[in-house]
Design a protein around this motif. Structure first.
Motif, PDB file in Angstrom:
ATOM      1  N   SER A   1      -8.692   2.252  10.956  1.00 15.98           N
ATOM      2  CA  SER A   1      -7.803   1.216  11.496  1.00 15.98           C
ATOM      3  C   SER A   1      -7.835  -0.027  10.612  1.00 15.98           C
ATOM      4  N   LEU A   2      -9.023  -0.404  10.171  1.00 14.46           N
ATOM      5  CA  LEU A   2      -9.162  -1.557   9.284  1.00 14.46           C
ATOM      6  C   LEU A   2      -8.438  -1.307   7.966  1.00 14.46           C
ATOM      7  N   GLY A   3      -8.552  -0.078   7.440  1.00 14.68           N
ATOM      8  CA  GLY A   3      -7.858   0.272   6.211  1.00 14.68           C
ATOM      9  C   GLY A   3      -6.354   0.143   6.361  1.00 14.68           C
ATOM     10  N   ASN A   4      -5.837   0.578   7.515  1.00  9.38           N
ATOM     11  CA  ASN A   4      -4.411   0.442   7.794  1.00  9.38           C
ATOM     12  C   ASN A   4      -3.998  -1.022   7.857  1.00  9.38           C
ATOM     13  N   PHE A   5      -4.822  -1.822   8.541  1.00  4.91           N
ATOM     14  CA  PHE A   5      -4.526  -3.249   8.660  1.00  4.91           C
ATOM     15  C   PHE A   5      -4.448  -3.909   7.290  1.00  4.91           C
ATOM     16  N   MET A   6      -5.421  -3.611   6.428  1.00  8.53           N
ATOM     17  CA  MET A   6      -5.448  -4.207   5.090  1.00  8.53           C
ATOM     18  C   MET A   6      -4.263  -3.742   4.258  1.00  8.53           C
ATOM     19  N   ALA A   7      -3.958  -2.453   4.341  1.00  3.34           N
ATOM     20  CA  ALA A   7      -2.852  -1.909   3.536  1.00  3.34           C
ATOM     21  C   ALA A   7      -1.515  -2.507   3.951  1.00  3.34           C
ATOM     22  N   HIS A   8      -1.258  -2.561   5.264  1.00  2.00           N
ATOM     23  CA  HIS A   8       0.024  -3.074   5.739  1.00  2.00           C
ATOM     24  C   HIS A   8       0.147  -4.582   5.547  1.00  2.00           C
ATOM     25  N   THR A   9      -0.965  -5.293   5.686  1.00  2.00           N
ATOM     26  CA  THR A   9      -0.919  -6.747   5.572  1.00  2.00           C
ATOM     27  C   THR A   9      -0.799  -7.208   4.128  1.00  2.00           C
ATOM     28  N   PHE A  10      -1.522  -6.554   3.239  1.00  2.00           N
ATOM     29  CA  PHE A  10      -1.574  -7.021   1.857  1.00  2.00           C
ATOM     30  C   PHE A  10      -0.918  -6.059   0.855  1.00  2.00           C
ATOM     31  N   VAL A  11      -1.424  -4.843   0.767  1.00  2.00           N
ATOM     32  CA  VAL A  11      -1.001  -3.933  -0.296  1.00  2.00           C
ATOM     33  C   VAL A  11       0.499  -3.658  -0.272  1.00  2.00           C
ATOM     34  N   PHE A  12       1.025  -3.212   0.863  1.00  2.00           N
ATOM     35  CA  PHE A  12       2.437  -2.833   0.936  1.00  2.00           C
ATOM     36  C   PHE A  12       3.365  -4.035   0.748  1.00  2.00           C
ATOM     37  N   ASN A  13       2.995  -5.166   1.331  1.00  2.00           N
ATOM     38  CA  ASN A  13       3.843  -6.350   1.190  1.00  2.00           C
ATOM     39  C   ASN A  13       3.825  -6.904  -0.229  1.00  2.00           C
ATOM     40  N   ILE A  14       2.664  -6.867  -0.868  1.00  2.00           N
ATOM     41  CA  ILE A  14       2.576  -7.361  -2.242  1.00  2.00           C
ATOM     42  C   ILE A  14       3.343  -6.442  -3.183  1.00  2.00           C
ATOM     43  N   LYS A  15       3.125  -5.135  -3.037  1.00  2.00           N
ATOM     44  CA  LYS A  15       3.806  -4.161  -3.900  1.00  2.00           C
ATOM     45  C   LYS A  15       5.316  -4.196  -3.687  1.00  2.00           C
ATOM     46  N   GLY A  16       5.729  -4.332  -2.426  1.00  2.00           N
ATOM     47  CA  GLY A  16       7.153  -4.305  -2.131  1.00  2.00           C
ATOM     48  C   GLY A  16       7.820  -5.661  -2.151  1.00  2.00           C
ATOM     49  N   LYS A  17       7.009  -6.715  -2.357  1.00  2.00           N
ATOM     50  CA  LYS A  17       7.521  -8.095  -2.360  1.00  2.00           C
ATOM     51  C   LYS A  17       8.277  -8.383  -1.061  1.00  2.00           C
ATOM     52  N   THR A  18       7.633  -8.032   0.054  1.00  2.00           N
ATOM     53  CA  THR A  18       8.232  -8.200   1.374  1.00  2.00           C
ATOM     54  C   THR A  18       7.306  -8.993   2.288  1.00  2.00           C
ATOM     55  N   LEU A  19       7.842  -9.401   3.431  1.00  2.00           N
ATOM     56  CA  LEU A  19       7.037 -10.045   4.465  1.00  2.00           C
ATOM     57  C   LEU A  19       6.749  -9.086   5.618  1.00  2.00           C
ATOM     58  N   TYR A  20       7.519  -7.991   5.654  1.00  2.00           N
ATOM     59  CA  TYR A  20       7.324  -6.992   6.706  1.00  2.00           C
ATOM     60  C   TYR A  20       7.483  -5.594   6.126  1.00  2.00           C
TER      61      TYR A  20
END
Length: 211
Positions: free
Chosen positions: A115-134
């Motif tokens: 769950s923590l891994g999911n939280f970190m990935a969705h909060t930081f990794v995916f948004n940074i890589k995709g240049k998104t806020l959501y």
């Protein structure tokens, strides 16, 4: 099997809602730890529903943003791999942790680290890589996964449920599952010619077929 492959996240979301209602009625029957572990499983089903149905664009985001795929409807993540990871690994792990309860704190800890891994990935990794806020899965990561992670450690320490062995087993196991059970299967099971493709609605808008 085809129906389940295409609707496991719908089934999971409905199951999670039913379980949440049941827990409200049977709350006195649960210890705080048992309650948290069942809520953790429910959080997983709601999270998956956001990823694959409500927002729904998680598959397209992973394939296009994370892997720069030219065929994001099926490569490297495809609908069969998504079923294996989310149901075969995810549901199994979280259900076993809930059923085992405080008898296997290390198992609960490993699921909480997922769950923590999911939280970190969705909060930081995916948004940074995709240049998104959501991104699909972000809201449930904050609303459900984050509180579950926080209260897990509060509960096990206040109730003196944890011993040092739980950390030595639970933390490495959680890391291994995050890597070998969540990340690696995407590439291990990748097949450009797979028939298991995602729906048009599960892709990013820029990749959706218009015909």
């Amino acid at each position: 099997m085809k129906f389940f492959r295409n609707h496991w996240y719908d089934i999971g979301g409905i199951l999670g809602a039913i379980m949440l209602i049941a827990i409200v009625f049977f709350r006195p029957c649960f210890t705080n730890y048992q309650l948290l572990m069942w809520l953790s499983f429910i959080a997983l089903t709601f999270h998956q529903a956001e990823e694959y149905r409500i927002a729904g664009t998680f598959p397209g985001m992973v394939n296009r943003v994370m892997f720069h795929s030219d065929i994001p409807d099926r490569y490297p993540l495809n609908s069969n791999t998504a079923l294996i990871i989310n149901v075969g690994m995810g549901w199994t792990l979280y259900l076993l942790a809930a059923i085992a309860g405080s008898k296997m704190i290390w198992l609960g800890m490993s699921s909480i680290l997922v769950s923590l891994g999911n939280f970190m990935a969705h909060t930081f990794v995916f948004n940074i890589k995709g240049k998104t806020l959501y991104n699909a899965g972000l809201i449930t990561s904050w609303l459900f996964f984050a509180p579950c992670v926080f209260f897990f450690f509060i509960i096990i320490h206040k109730a003196n449920l944890v011993v040092i062995a739980d950390y030595f087993i639970g933390i490495p196991l959680g890391i291994i599952i995050n890597v070998l059970g969540v990340l690696k299967p995407i590439t291990w099971l990748a097949d450009q010619n797979t028939p298991y493709r995602f729906k048009n609605s599960q892709l990013l808008p820029c990749d959706r077929a218009t015909s």
